[in-house]
Design an enzyme around this catalytic site. Structure first.
Site, short mmCIF file in Angstrom:
data_model
loop_
_atom_site.label_atom_id
_atom_site.label_comp_id
_atom_site.label_asym_id
_atom_site.label_seq_id
_atom_site.Cartn_x
_atom_site.Cartn_y
_atom_site.Cartn_z
CE LYS A 1 -4.07 -2.16 0.01
NZ LYS A 1 -3.87 -3.55 0.64
C1 LIG Z 1 -5.27 -4.59 0.78
C2 LIG Z 1 -6.70 -4.49 1.00
C3 LIG Z 1 -7.24 -5.01 2.09
C4 LIG Z 1 -6.68 -5.67 3.08
O1 LIG Z 1 -5.70 -5.19 3.78
P1 LIG Z 1 -4.71 -5.82 4.79
O2 LIG Z 1 -4.10 -4.81 5.45
O3 LIG Z 1 -3.76 -6.75 3.72
O4 LIG Z 1 -5.40 -6.72 5.50
C5 LIG Z 1 -8.64 -4.58 2.07
N1 LIG Z 1 -9.40 -3.95 1.00
C6 LIG Z 1 -8.64 -3.76 -0.04
C7 LIG Z 1 -9.48 -2.81 -1.21
C8 LIG Z 1 -7.30 -3.76 -0.40
O5 LIG Z 1 -6.49 -3.51 -1.34
#
Ligand SMILES: *Cc1c(COP(=O)(O)O)cnc(C)c1O
Length: 382
Positions: free
Chosen positions: A184
Protein backbone atom coordinates in the site's frame (compact mmCIF):
# COMPACT_ATOMS: atom_id res chain seq x y z
CA UNK A 1 13.99 -5.39 -23.47
CA UNK A 2 14.27 -4.76 -19.72
CA UNK A 3 16.79 -7.10 -18.02
CA UNK A 4 15.40 -7.24 -14.47
CA UNK A 5 11.82 -7.75 -13.33
CA UNK A 6 9.96 -4.57 -12.38
CA UNK A 7 7.28 -5.31 -9.73
CA UNK A 8 3.92 -3.50 -9.77
CA UNK A 9 4.61 -2.07 -6.32
CA UNK A 10 7.53 -1.70 -3.91
CA UNK A 11 7.86 0.08 -0.58
CA UNK A 12 10.40 2.84 0.05
CA UNK A 13 12.25 2.86 3.38
CA UNK A 14 15.33 5.11 3.46
CA UNK A 15 18.50 4.55 5.51
CA UNK A 16 17.45 7.38 7.83
CA UNK A 17 14.04 5.70 8.30
CA UNK A 18 15.70 2.36 9.00
CA UNK A 19 17.96 3.93 11.63
CA UNK A 20 14.98 5.46 13.41
CA UNK A 21 13.11 2.17 13.31
CA UNK A 22 16.17 0.46 14.87
CA UNK A 23 15.75 2.63 18.00
CA UNK A 24 12.45 1.03 18.83
CA UNK A 25 14.04 -2.42 18.72
CA UNK A 26 16.53 -1.36 21.38
CA UNK A 27 14.19 0.19 23.93
CA UNK A 28 11.67 -1.52 26.19
CA UNK A 29 8.50 -1.96 24.16
CA UNK A 30 8.22 -4.18 21.09
CA UNK A 31 4.43 -4.20 21.33
CA UNK A 32 1.63 -2.62 23.45
CA UNK A 33 3.99 0.34 24.09
CA UNK A 34 3.92 4.10 23.50
CA UNK A 35 4.56 3.99 19.73
CA UNK A 36 1.01 2.77 19.10
CA UNK A 37 -0.59 5.93 20.43
CA UNK A 38 2.10 8.08 18.83
CA UNK A 39 1.23 6.58 15.45
CA UNK A 40 -2.52 6.89 16.08
CA UNK A 41 -2.06 10.56 16.99
CA UNK A 42 0.00 11.20 13.87
CA UNK A 43 -2.72 9.62 11.71
CA UNK A 44 -5.44 11.62 13.51
CA UNK A 45 -3.53 14.87 12.84
CA UNK A 46 -2.95 13.90 9.23
CA UNK A 47 -6.56 12.97 8.55
CA UNK A 48 -8.31 15.36 10.90
CA UNK A 49 -10.53 12.72 12.50
CA UNK A 50 -11.34 12.48 16.22
CA UNK A 51 -10.34 8.87 16.97
CA UNK A 52 -8.05 6.21 15.48
CA UNK A 53 -7.35 2.61 16.50
CA UNK A 54 -4.29 0.98 14.91
CA UNK A 55 -4.63 -2.76 14.28
CA UNK A 56 -2.72 -5.71 12.86
CA UNK A 57 -4.18 -5.38 9.34
CA UNK A 58 -6.98 -3.69 7.43
CA UNK A 59 -8.70 -7.08 7.38
CA UNK A 60 -8.73 -7.02 11.20
CA UNK A 61 -9.88 -3.40 11.04
CA UNK A 62 -12.77 -4.25 8.72
CA UNK A 63 -13.73 -7.16 10.99
CA UNK A 64 -13.98 -4.97 14.11
CA UNK A 65 -15.60 -2.12 12.17
CA UNK A 66 -18.47 -4.51 11.41
CA UNK A 67 -18.36 -6.12 14.89
CA UNK A 68 -18.63 -2.77 16.65
CA UNK A 69 -22.02 -2.14 15.00
CA UNK A 70 -23.54 -5.20 16.75
CA UNK A 71 -25.70 -6.14 13.78
CA UNK A 72 -28.22 -8.96 14.08
CA UNK A 73 -27.23 -12.20 12.30
CA UNK A 74 -28.43 -12.21 8.70
CA UNK A 75 -28.02 -8.45 8.27
CA UNK A 76 -27.04 -7.39 4.77
CA UNK A 77 -24.07 -5.18 3.98
CA UNK A 78 -23.95 -3.68 0.50
CA UNK A 79 -20.51 -3.49 -1.10
CA UNK A 80 -18.71 -3.57 -4.44
CA UNK A 81 -17.65 -6.82 -6.12
CA UNK A 82 -14.70 -5.05 -7.77
CA UNK A 83 -12.34 -5.25 -4.79
CA UNK A 84 -10.10 -7.47 -2.72
CA UNK A 85 -11.93 -10.29 -0.93
CA UNK A 86 -11.32 -8.74 2.52
CA UNK A 87 -13.90 -6.01 1.77
CA UNK A 88 -16.79 -8.50 1.78
CA UNK A 89 -15.29 -11.23 4.00
CA UNK A 90 -15.70 -8.92 7.01
CA UNK A 91 -19.48 -9.25 6.62
CA UNK A 92 -19.19 -13.06 6.65
CA UNK A 93 -16.96 -13.09 9.78
CA UNK A 94 -19.85 -11.40 11.57
CA UNK A 95 -22.70 -13.61 10.32
CA UNK A 96 -23.83 -10.92 7.93
CA UNK A 97 -24.45 -11.30 4.18
CA UNK A 98 -22.45 -9.27 1.69
CA UNK A 99 -24.71 -8.00 -1.08
CA UNK A 100 -22.91 -6.79 -4.18
CA UNK A 101 -23.92 -3.72 -6.17
CA UNK A 102 -22.45 -3.11 -9.64
CA UNK A 103 -19.83 -0.42 -10.26
CA UNK A 104 -19.72 2.84 -12.17
CA UNK A 105 -18.11 2.32 -15.58
CA UNK A 106 -15.83 5.36 -15.29
CA UNK A 107 -14.46 5.33 -11.74
CA UNK A 108 -14.97 1.57 -11.08
CA UNK A 109 -16.37 2.59 -7.69
CA UNK A 110 -19.70 1.28 -6.39
CA UNK A 111 -22.62 2.90 -8.26
CA UNK A 112 -25.01 4.64 -5.80
CA UNK A 113 -28.03 3.90 -8.05
CA UNK A 114 -27.20 0.19 -7.89
CA UNK A 115 -26.94 0.40 -4.09
CA UNK A 116 -30.52 1.65 -3.88
CA UNK A 117 -31.75 -1.28 -5.96
CA UNK A 118 -30.20 -3.73 -3.46
CA UNK A 119 -31.70 -2.31 -0.28
CA UNK A 120 -34.04 -4.64 1.65
CA UNK A 121 -35.38 -4.54 5.20
CA UNK A 122 -32.29 -6.54 6.24
CA UNK A 123 -29.82 -3.98 4.93
CA UNK A 124 -27.85 -2.43 7.78
CA UNK A 125 -24.70 -0.95 6.25
CA UNK A 126 -23.00 0.22 3.07
CA UNK A 127 -19.32 -0.60 2.61
CA UNK A 128 -17.84 1.44 -0.26
CA UNK A 129 -14.25 0.85 -1.42
CA UNK A 130 -12.27 3.80 -2.79
CA UNK A 131 -10.92 1.93 -5.79
CA UNK A 132 -7.30 2.73 -6.74
CA UNK A 133 -7.38 5.67 -4.30
CA UNK A 134 -10.21 7.58 -5.99
CA UNK A 135 -12.98 8.44 -3.49
CA UNK A 136 -16.49 7.08 -4.11
CA UNK A 137 -19.48 9.39 -4.58
CA UNK A 138 -19.80 9.86 -0.83
CA UNK A 139 -22.52 12.50 -1.01
CA UNK A 140 -24.87 10.09 -2.78
CA UNK A 141 -23.85 7.21 -0.51
CA UNK A 142 -24.39 9.22 2.67
CA UNK A 143 -27.79 10.38 1.39
CA UNK A 144 -28.89 6.77 0.84
CA UNK A 145 -27.52 5.82 4.27
CA UNK A 146 -29.44 8.65 5.95
CA UNK A 147 -32.69 7.79 4.18
CA UNK A 148 -32.51 4.11 5.12
CA UNK A 149 -30.77 4.46 8.47
CA UNK A 150 -27.65 2.53 7.41
CA UNK A 151 -24.10 2.68 8.75
CA UNK A 152 -21.27 3.57 6.36
CA UNK A 153 -17.98 1.68 6.68
CA UNK A 154 -15.39 2.83 4.16
CA UNK A 155 -12.70 0.46 2.92
CA UNK A 156 -9.95 3.03 2.35
CA UNK A 157 -7.13 0.50 1.96
CA UNK A 158 -6.11 2.36 -1.23
CA UNK A 159 -7.00 5.84 -0.13
CA UNK A 160 -4.75 7.25 2.59
CA UNK A 161 -4.51 10.99 1.93
CA UNK A 162 -7.32 11.01 -0.64
CA UNK A 163 -9.98 13.74 -0.50
CA UNK A 164 -13.61 14.04 -1.54
CA UNK A 165 -14.87 17.60 -2.14
CA UNK A 166 -12.04 18.95 0.02
CA UNK A 167 -12.67 16.49 2.86
CA UNK A 168 -10.07 13.87 3.75
CA UNK A 169 -11.12 10.26 3.50
CA UNK A 170 -11.37 9.06 7.10
CA UNK A 171 -13.69 11.88 8.19
CA UNK A 172 -16.81 11.05 6.17
CA UNK A 173 -18.32 7.63 6.99
CA UNK A 174 -19.10 6.25 10.46
CA UNK A 175 -15.95 4.15 10.30
CA UNK A 176 -13.05 4.15 7.83
CA UNK A 177 -10.39 1.46 7.50
CA UNK A 178 -6.93 2.03 6.04
CA UNK A 179 -4.28 -0.59 5.19
CA UNK A 180 -0.54 -0.36 5.73
CA UNK A 181 0.22 -3.68 4.07
CA UNK A 182 3.57 -3.75 2.27
CA UNK A 183 1.89 -3.13 -1.10
CA UNK A 184 0.00 0.00 0.00
CA UNK A 185 0.92 3.71 -0.19
CA UNK A 186 2.10 3.92 3.45
CA UNK A 187 3.49 0.68 4.88
CA UNK A 188 4.09 -0.98 8.23
CA UNK A 189 4.62 -4.48 6.76
CA UNK A 190 1.24 -5.68 7.93
CA UNK A 191 -1.05 -3.19 9.60
CA UNK A 192 -4.11 -1.02 9.42
CA UNK A 193 -6.11 1.63 11.25
CA UNK A 194 -9.78 2.36 11.91
CA UNK A 195 -10.87 5.99 12.17
CA UNK A 196 -14.14 7.35 13.55
CA UNK A 197 -15.57 10.51 15.05
CA UNK A 198 -17.74 8.56 17.50
CA UNK A 199 -16.34 8.23 21.01
CA UNK A 200 -18.75 5.39 21.73
CA UNK A 201 -17.52 3.36 18.74
CA UNK A 202 -13.92 4.24 19.58
CA UNK A 203 -14.13 2.88 23.12
CA UNK A 204 -15.58 -0.37 21.87
CA UNK A 205 -13.00 -0.65 19.08
CA UNK A 206 -10.28 -0.52 21.74
CA UNK A 207 -11.87 -3.52 23.48
CA UNK A 208 -12.28 -5.35 20.17
CA UNK A 209 -8.60 -4.88 19.32
CA UNK A 210 -7.38 -6.69 22.41
CA UNK A 211 -9.39 -9.64 23.79
CA UNK A 212 -12.26 -7.43 24.97
CA UNK A 213 -10.08 -6.46 27.93
CA UNK A 214 -10.64 -3.03 29.47
CA UNK A 215 -7.03 -2.09 30.37
CA UNK A 216 -4.02 -2.06 28.10
CA UNK A 217 -0.67 -3.55 29.12
CA UNK A 218 0.73 -0.02 29.25
CA UNK A 219 -2.00 0.99 31.73
CA UNK A 220 -1.07 -1.99 33.93
CA UNK A 221 2.68 -1.33 33.85
CA UNK A 222 4.84 0.12 36.62
CA UNK A 223 5.22 0.05 40.39
CA UNK A 224 1.99 1.93 41.08
CA UNK A 225 -0.27 -0.17 38.84
CA UNK A 226 -2.59 -2.87 40.12
CA UNK A 227 -3.07 -6.27 38.51
CA UNK A 228 -6.78 -5.89 37.82
CA UNK A 229 -8.37 -6.04 34.41
CA UNK A 230 -11.71 -7.23 33.15
CA UNK A 231 -12.73 -8.97 29.94
CA UNK A 232 -15.95 -7.25 28.93
CA UNK A 233 -16.74 -8.82 25.56
CA UNK A 234 -15.43 -11.65 23.40
CA UNK A 235 -12.74 -10.38 21.05
CA UNK A 236 -9.49 -11.36 19.39
CA UNK A 237 -5.91 -10.16 19.44
CA UNK A 238 -5.74 -7.67 16.56
CA UNK A 239 -2.90 -5.56 17.99
CA UNK A 240 -0.19 -3.89 15.93
CA UNK A 241 3.39 -3.77 17.28
CA UNK A 242 5.51 -0.77 18.29
CA UNK A 243 8.00 -1.86 15.62
CA UNK A 244 5.34 -1.52 12.94
CA UNK A 245 4.13 1.82 14.29
CA UNK A 246 7.71 3.16 14.21
CA UNK A 247 7.86 2.28 10.51
CA UNK A 248 4.45 3.91 9.97
CA UNK A 249 5.59 7.14 11.64
CA UNK A 250 8.59 7.51 9.33
CA UNK A 251 6.41 6.63 6.34
CA UNK A 252 3.73 9.17 7.17
CA UNK A 253 6.31 11.96 7.28
CA UNK A 254 7.16 11.17 3.67
CA UNK A 255 3.57 11.10 2.45
CA UNK A 256 3.78 14.31 0.36
CA UNK A 257 7.01 13.19 -1.29
CA UNK A 258 5.47 9.79 -2.10
CA UNK A 259 2.23 11.19 -3.54
CA UNK A 260 4.07 13.81 -5.60
CA UNK A 261 6.12 11.09 -7.27
CA UNK A 262 3.03 8.93 -7.86
CA UNK A 263 1.36 11.93 -9.53
CA UNK A 264 4.42 12.56 -11.70
CA UNK A 265 4.45 8.97 -12.96
CA UNK A 266 0.69 8.99 -13.60
CA UNK A 267 1.09 12.16 -15.68
CA UNK A 268 3.79 10.56 -17.85
CA UNK A 269 1.73 7.36 -18.29
CA UNK A 270 -1.35 9.38 -19.24
CA UNK A 271 0.55 11.50 -21.75
CA UNK A 272 2.26 8.57 -23.46
CA UNK A 273 -0.43 5.92 -23.31
CA UNK A 274 -3.32 8.14 -24.42
CA UNK A 275 -1.62 8.31 -27.83
CA UNK A 276 -2.74 4.74 -28.51
CA UNK A 277 -6.38 4.12 -29.40
CA UNK A 278 -6.09 0.64 -27.90
CA UNK A 279 -5.54 2.09 -24.42
CA UNK A 280 -8.01 4.04 -22.29
CA UNK A 281 -6.27 5.90 -19.47
CA UNK A 282 -7.92 6.18 -16.03
CA UNK A 283 -10.78 8.64 -15.48
CA UNK A 284 -10.54 11.06 -12.56
CA UNK A 285 -13.59 12.89 -11.14
CA UNK A 286 -13.05 16.61 -10.76
CA UNK A 287 -14.15 16.79 -7.12
CA UNK A 288 -11.52 14.43 -5.70
CA UNK A 289 -7.89 14.27 -4.70
CA UNK A 290 -6.75 10.87 -5.95
CA UNK A 291 -4.31 8.85 -3.81
CA UNK A 292 -3.04 6.88 -6.85
CA UNK A 293 -2.54 3.58 -5.10
CA UNK A 294 -2.64 1.78 -8.44
CA UNK A 295 -2.66 2.84 -12.11
CA UNK A 296 -5.18 0.80 -14.07
CA UNK A 297 -6.07 1.18 -17.75
CA UNK A 298 -8.54 -0.48 -20.11
CA UNK A 299 -7.61 -2.21 -23.35
CA UNK A 300 -9.68 -1.66 -26.49
CA UNK A 301 -9.68 -4.47 -29.05
CA UNK A 302 -6.65 -6.21 -27.54
CA UNK A 303 -6.91 -9.39 -25.51
CA UNK A 304 -6.11 -8.58 -21.89
CA UNK A 305 -4.58 -11.94 -21.04
CA UNK A 306 -2.33 -11.82 -24.13
CA UNK A 307 -1.26 -8.29 -23.16
CA UNK A 308 -0.61 -9.44 -19.59
CA UNK A 309 1.54 -12.40 -20.70
CA UNK A 310 3.54 -10.36 -23.19
CA UNK A 311 4.24 -7.59 -20.63
CA UNK A 312 5.38 -10.20 -18.10
CA UNK A 313 7.61 -11.75 -20.77
CA UNK A 314 9.16 -8.31 -21.11
CA UNK A 315 9.83 -8.23 -17.34
CA UNK A 316 7.11 -5.70 -16.57
CA UNK A 317 5.14 -6.60 -13.42
CA UNK A 318 1.60 -5.95 -14.61
CA UNK A 319 -1.31 -7.11 -12.48
CA UNK A 320 -5.11 -7.32 -12.51
CA UNK A 321 -7.16 -5.47 -9.89
CA UNK A 322 -9.51 -7.22 -9.35
CA UNK A 323 -10.98 -10.61 -10.10
CA UNK A 324 -14.58 -9.79 -9.05
CA UNK A 325 -15.25 -11.25 -5.60
CA UNK A 326 -18.27 -13.31 -6.77
CA UNK A 327 -15.99 -15.21 -9.18
CA UNK A 328 -13.94 -16.82 -6.36
CA UNK A 329 -14.87 -20.47 -5.69
CA UNK A 330 -15.93 -19.84 -2.10
CA UNK A 331 -18.38 -17.14 -3.12
CA UNK A 332 -19.55 -19.10 -6.17
CA UNK A 333 -20.25 -22.20 -4.12
CA UNK A 334 -21.86 -20.38 -1.22
CA UNK A 335 -23.88 -17.73 -3.06
CA UNK A 336 -24.04 -18.92 -6.68
CA UNK A 337 -23.99 -15.38 -8.01
CA UNK A 338 -24.15 -15.12 -11.80
CA UNK A 339 -21.50 -12.83 -13.32
CA UNK A 340 -24.16 -11.58 -15.78
CA UNK A 341 -25.80 -9.79 -12.87
CA UNK A 342 -22.84 -7.40 -12.90
CA UNK A 343 -22.42 -6.30 -16.52
CA UNK A 344 -20.30 -3.24 -15.73
CA UNK A 345 -17.91 -5.10 -13.42
CA UNK A 346 -17.61 -7.93 -15.95
CA UNK A 347 -16.93 -5.53 -18.82
CA UNK A 348 -14.19 -3.73 -16.90
CA UNK A 349 -12.67 -6.92 -15.46
CA UNK A 350 -12.15 -8.42 -18.92
CA UNK A 351 -10.25 -5.37 -20.20
CA UNK A 352 -8.34 -4.01 -17.20
CA UNK A 353 -4.58 -4.06 -16.50
CA UNK A 354 -2.57 -2.55 -13.65
CA UNK A 355 0.82 -1.04 -14.53
CA UNK A 356 3.70 -0.70 -12.05
CA UNK A 357 3.37 2.43 -9.89
CA UNK A 358 5.44 3.23 -6.81
CA UNK A 359 7.48 6.25 -5.67
CA UNK A 360 10.85 4.54 -6.01
CA UNK A 361 10.36 3.94 -9.75
CA UNK A 362 13.05 5.77 -11.75
CA UNK A 363 12.29 7.66 -14.97
CA UNK A 364 14.00 4.79 -16.74
CA UNK A 365 11.60 2.29 -15.14
CA UNK A 366 8.66 4.42 -16.26
CA UNK A 367 10.02 4.54 -19.81
CA UNK A 368 10.55 0.78 -19.81
CA UNK A 369 6.87 0.27 -18.97
CA UNK A 370 5.74 2.67 -21.70
CA UNK A 371 8.06 1.15 -24.31
CA UNK A 372 6.89 -2.34 -23.43
CA UNK A 373 3.23 -1.28 -23.56
CA UNK A 374 3.69 0.36 -26.97
CA UNK A 375 5.56 -2.64 -28.34
CA UNK A 376 2.97 -5.05 -26.96
CA UNK A 377 0.09 -3.10 -28.47
CA UNK A 378 1.88 -3.06 -31.86
CA UNK A 379 2.46 -6.79 -31.63
CA UNK A 380 -1.10 -7.72 -30.64
CA UNK A 381 -2.88 -5.23 -32.87
CA UNK A 382 -4.50 -7.03 -35.79
C1 LIG B 1 -5.17 -4.55 0.80
C2 LIG B 1 -6.63 -4.45 0.89
C3 LIG B 1 -7.34 -4.89 2.00
C4 LIG B 1 -6.72 -5.70 3.11
O1 LIG B 1 -5.67 -5.04 3.74
P1 LIG B 1 -4.72 -5.86 4.73
O2 LIG B 1 -4.06 -4.76 5.51
O3 LIG B 1 -3.77 -6.61 3.87
O4 LIG B 1 -5.55 -6.73 5.57
C5 LIG B 1 -8.70 -4.66 2.06
N1 LIG B 1 -9.34 -4.04 1.07
C6 LIG B 1 -8.70 -3.61 -0.04
C7 LIG B 1 -9.46 -2.92 -1.11
C8 LIG B 1 -7.33 -3.82 -0.17
O5 LIG B 1 -6.69 -3.43 -1.28
Amino acid sequence: MRKTFLPYTMHDISDADAEEIMHVLKQGWLTTGPKIEEFENAIKDFIGCKFAVAVSSATAGLDIAVQVLDLPAGSEIITTPFTFVASSNCALYNNCTPVFADIDGKTYNIDPDKIEEKITDKTKAILPVHYAGQPCDMEAIKKIAREHNLAVIEDAAHAIGAEYKGRKIGTIGDLTVFSFHAAKNIVTGEGGIVTTDSEELYKKLLLLRSHGIDKSTLQRYGAAAGYEYDMKILARNYRITDIQCAIGLTQLRRFDEFLARRNEIVKIYNRELSQMKEIAIPFVSDNVKHAWHIYTMLLNGINRDSFFKEMKRQNIGVNVHYIPVYRHSYYRERFGIKPEEFPVTEGVFKRIVTLPLFPKMTDEDVNDVIDAAKETVEKLRD
